[in-house]
Motif scaffolding. Structure first.
Motif, PDB file in Angstrom:
ATOM      1  N   LEU A  42       0.845  -1.231  -0.034  1.00 35.36           N
ATOM      2  CA  LEU A  42      -0.015   0.084  -0.071  1.00 35.36           C
ATOM      3  C   LEU A  42       0.847   1.132  -0.116  1.00 35.36           C
ATOM      4  O   LEU A  42       0.449   2.084  -0.636  1.00 35.36           O
ATOM      5  N   ARG A  43       1.976   1.107   0.784  1.00 37.90           N
ATOM      6  CA  ARG A  43       2.972   2.247   0.964  1.00 37.90           C
ATOM      7  C   ARG A  43       3.422   2.500  -0.685  1.00 37.90           C
ATOM      8  O   ARG A  43       3.521   3.662  -1.354  1.00 37.90           O
ATOM      9  N   GLU A  44       3.819   1.556  -1.323  1.00 37.33           N
ATOM     10  CA  GLU A  44       4.114   1.453  -2.658  1.00 37.33           C
ATOM     11  C   GLU A  44       3.314   2.080  -3.679  1.00 37.33           C
ATOM     12  O   GLU A  44       3.499   2.796  -4.716  1.00 37.33           O
ATOM     13  N   ALA A  45       1.992   1.973  -3.342  1.00 40.27           N
ATOM     14  CA  ALA A  45       0.938   2.330  -4.115  1.00 40.27           C
ATOM     15  C   ALA A  45       0.609   3.843  -3.823  1.00 40.27           C
ATOM     16  O   ALA A  45      -0.291   4.531  -4.377  1.00 40.27           O
ATOM     17  N   GLY A  46       1.303   4.438  -2.880  1.00 41.72           N
ATOM     18  CA  GLY A  46       1.154   5.863  -2.632  1.00 41.72           C
ATOM     19  C   GLY A  46       0.362   6.303  -1.488  1.00 41.72           C
ATOM     20  O   GLY A  46       0.112   7.510  -1.130  1.00 41.72           O
ATOM     21  N   LEU A  47       0.080   5.254  -0.600  1.00 38.66           N
ATOM     22  CA  LEU A  47      -0.877   5.988   0.486  1.00 38.66           C
ATOM     23  C   LEU A  47       0.010   6.552   1.672  1.00 38.66           C
ATOM     24  O   LEU A  47       1.057   6.123   2.010  1.00 38.66           O
ATOM     25  N   SER A  48      -0.473   7.477   2.175  1.00 38.03           N
ATOM     26  CA  SER A  48       0.208   8.095   3.362  1.00 38.03           C
ATOM     27  C   SER A  48       0.080   7.252   4.657  1.00 38.03           C
ATOM     28  O   SER A  48      -0.770   6.437   4.649  1.00 38.03           O
ATOM     29  N   GLU A  49       0.917   7.655   5.740  1.00 31.69           N
ATOM     30  CA  GLU A  49       0.893   6.963   6.844  1.00 31.69           C
ATOM     31  C   GLU A  49      -0.791   7.382   7.509  1.00 31.69           C
ATOM     32  O   GLU A  49      -1.050   6.480   8.333  1.00 31.69           O
ATOM     33  N   GLU A  50      -1.078   8.541   7.321  1.00 32.31           N
ATOM     34  CA  GLU A  50      -2.304   8.725   7.816  1.00 32.31           C
ATOM     35  C   GLU A  50      -3.243   7.894   7.365  1.00 32.31           C
ATOM     36  O   GLU A  50      -4.122   7.399   8.142  1.00 32.31           O
ATOM     37  N   GLU A  51      -3.408   7.834   6.022  1.00 32.53           N
ATOM     38  CA  GLU A  51      -4.394   6.574   5.452  1.00 32.53           C
ATOM     39  C   GLU A  51      -4.214   5.340   5.910  1.00 32.53           C
ATOM     40  O   GLU A  51      -5.205   4.817   6.233  1.00 32.53           O
ATOM     41  N   LEU A  52      -2.741   4.829   6.023  1.00 31.61           N
ATOM     42  CA  LEU A  52      -2.902   3.659   6.467  1.00 31.61           C
ATOM     43  C   LEU A  52      -3.244   3.585   8.004  1.00 31.61           C
ATOM     44  O   LEU A  52      -3.636   2.393   8.541  1.00 31.61           O
ATOM     45  N   GLY A  53      -3.127   4.575   8.546  1.00 29.19           N
ATOM     46  CA  GLY A  53      -3.545   4.401  10.247  1.00 29.19           C
ATOM     47  C   GLY A  53      -5.160   4.255  10.192  1.00 29.19           C
ATOM     48  O   GLY A  53      -5.515   3.782  11.272  1.00 29.19           O
ATOM     49  N   ARG A  54      -5.952   4.244   9.109  1.00 23.02           N
ATOM     50  CA  ARG A  54      -7.033   3.889   9.277  1.00 23.02           C
ATOM     51  C   ARG A  54      -7.652   2.633   9.028  1.00 23.02           C
ATOM     52  O   ARG A  54      -8.748   2.119   9.541  1.00 23.02           O
ATOM     53  N   LEU A  55      -6.658   1.694   8.852  1.00 19.53           N
ATOM     54  CA  LEU A  55      -6.897   0.488   8.533  1.00 19.53           C
ATOM     55  C   LEU A  55      -6.651  -0.599   9.720  1.00 19.53           C
ATOM     56  O   LEU A  55      -5.691  -0.347  10.475  1.00 19.53           O
ATOM     57  N   HIS A  56      -7.641  -1.451  10.053  1.00 18.98           N
ATOM     58  CA  HIS A  56      -7.769  -2.137  11.390  1.00 18.98           C
ATOM     59  C   HIS A  56      -7.242  -3.623  10.983  1.00 18.98           C
ATOM     60  O   HIS A  56      -8.040  -4.261  10.056  1.00 18.98           O
ATOM     61  N   SER A  57      -6.061  -3.877  11.109  1.00 19.53           N
ATOM     62  CA  SER A  57      -5.586  -5.244  10.474  1.00 19.53           C
ATOM     63  C   SER A  57      -4.307  -5.603  11.421  1.00 19.53           C
ATOM     64  O   SER A  57      -3.598  -4.710  11.784  1.00 19.53           O
TER      65      SER A  57
END
Length: 384
Positions: free
Chosen positions: A313-328
């Motif tokens: 997902l980081r390679e796809a360009g998602l920010s750390e803030e966006e990744l922080g929304r993920l429950h995993s």
């Protein structure tokens, strides 16, 4: 009111008169949420609940009195000073109950409102439950996204309440609103309860696996409109997912893009990605995590899968803030093993996120149990 609407509508259509008690505000650990209703039927029937049994008897008697007098009453119930088991809430909570008389004369719009609710059309009902002028009590507005039916005591009050009711309708929340006597935003004296009958919130389950069937079942139980989506037609069948409202055969990221384009994703939507296969879950998560407002995004997989997924997902360009929304990995730590147990852990995480729960054992925590209802009680509010 939704849970007692069928009985209320049946009596209304028969020309009968019904006493209706509705929770309009809760404080501390009140057992039922705002909007919970109890009916006193024309034959003395008691339908529904406002407190899970604590004050039903008192509300029943008050409902009979209101049917006789025709005058609505706003009553507060809390722990009895002398005996907590008499007419009070043994849990320590406090609730306000508005009791009114309902028939074809007092509520002529009920049939149309019930039709909207049955058809899944958004509609809000705003009722004046407190006002210095008794003539205002019980006045209603029926608020739809594009129109308003009815009028309160002034255009100013009607416009203010209509605007706020539309906001509640968009979020799907019931609430008691406070205004000045003429609808002034900064004033006090008028209280209006708004039922927001929005369509059921959506649960999107991506991945037609055994765990998805259990998640769909629990989601349906919690009141969500459940969609199961998978690109593999041999797995995505209605037979395998009888609890789902719809089963879609389509690549998950394409389906989610279409739903976004059609504006069918809102802040109440929950998204569960259960494929744990990067060719399916990375594209759909890339889109899901970029949605500005969504209630929940969870993804199934081991911790190793989770780490690999984050890298992709980081390679796809998602920010750390966006990744922080993920429950995993998805769900709370309940020690779940079976699909059904795992579905409960996922549902528990969704509920905790909705209401701000910690997920800890209540026996190890202090303070109020219902954190969402933890509001300071205003002793100046007149009741009775």
């Amino acid at each position: 009111m939704r849970e007692v609407l069928d009985d209320l509508l049946r009596w209304w259509e028969q020309g009968e008169t019904v006493g209706v008690g509705t929770v309009v505000a809760t404080f501390q650990s009140a057992p039922r949420p705002a909007g919970a209703s109890m009916l006193v039927g024309p034959g003395g029937e008691a339908v529904g609940s406002v407190s899970g049994g604590c004050v039903e008897g008192a509300v029943y008697e008050l409902g009979q009195d209101v049917v006789g007098s025709g005058a609505p009453v706003l009553q507060r119930y809390g722990v009895s000073d002398e005996d907590a088991f008499s007419v009070g809430l043994t849990c320590g909570g406090i609730l306000d109950v508005y009791v009114e008389k309902v028939d074809q004369q007092t509520f002529p719009e009920l049939g149309e409102v019930a039709a909207d609710i049955a058809a899944g059309r958004p509609v809000a009902l705003a009722t004046v439950i407190e006002h210095p002028d008794p003539a205002w009590l019980g006045r209603r507005l029926v608020v739809r996204p594009e129109e308003v039916g009815g009028r309160l005591g002034s255009d100013r009050a009607t416009d203010a309440v209509s605007d706020d009711a539309r906001g509640l309708l968009a979020s799907g929340h019931n609430a008691t609103l406070t205004y000045g006597p003429d609808g002034e935003r900064r004033g006090e004296g008028m209280r209006v309860f708004v039922w927001a009958f929005a369509p059921a919130p959506r649960m999107l389950v991506f991945g037609a696996i055994d765990f998805a069937a259990a998640v769909a079942s629990v989601g349906k139980f919690l009141g969500y409109r459940v969609t199961v989506c998978d690109a593999r037609p041999v797995f995505a069948t209605a037979t395998r997912f009888p609890e789902a409202d719809e089963v879609i055969v389509k690549w998950p990221h394409k389906f989610l893009a279409e739903e976004l384009e059609a504006e069918r994703i809102d802040p109440r939507t929950v998204i569960c990605v259960l494929t744990h296969d990067p060719k399916f879950d990375v594209p759909v998560l890339e889109k899901a995590l970029r949605i500005p407002e969504v209630a929940y995004v969870g993804a199934m997989g081991s911790r190793r899968t989770h780490t690999d997924r984050l890298d992709r997902l980081r390679e796809a360009g998602l920010s750390e803030e966006e990744l922080g929304r993920l429950h995993s990995p998805i769900g709370l730590d309940l020690g779940a093993r079976t699909p059904e147990e795992t579905a409960v852990s996922i549902a528990a995480e969704i509920i905790a996120g909705r209401w701000g729960g910690s997920g800890d054992r209540l026996s190890t925590t202090d303070g109020r149990i219902h954190a969402h209802a933890a509001r300071d009680l205003d002793p100046s509010l007149p009741v009775g």
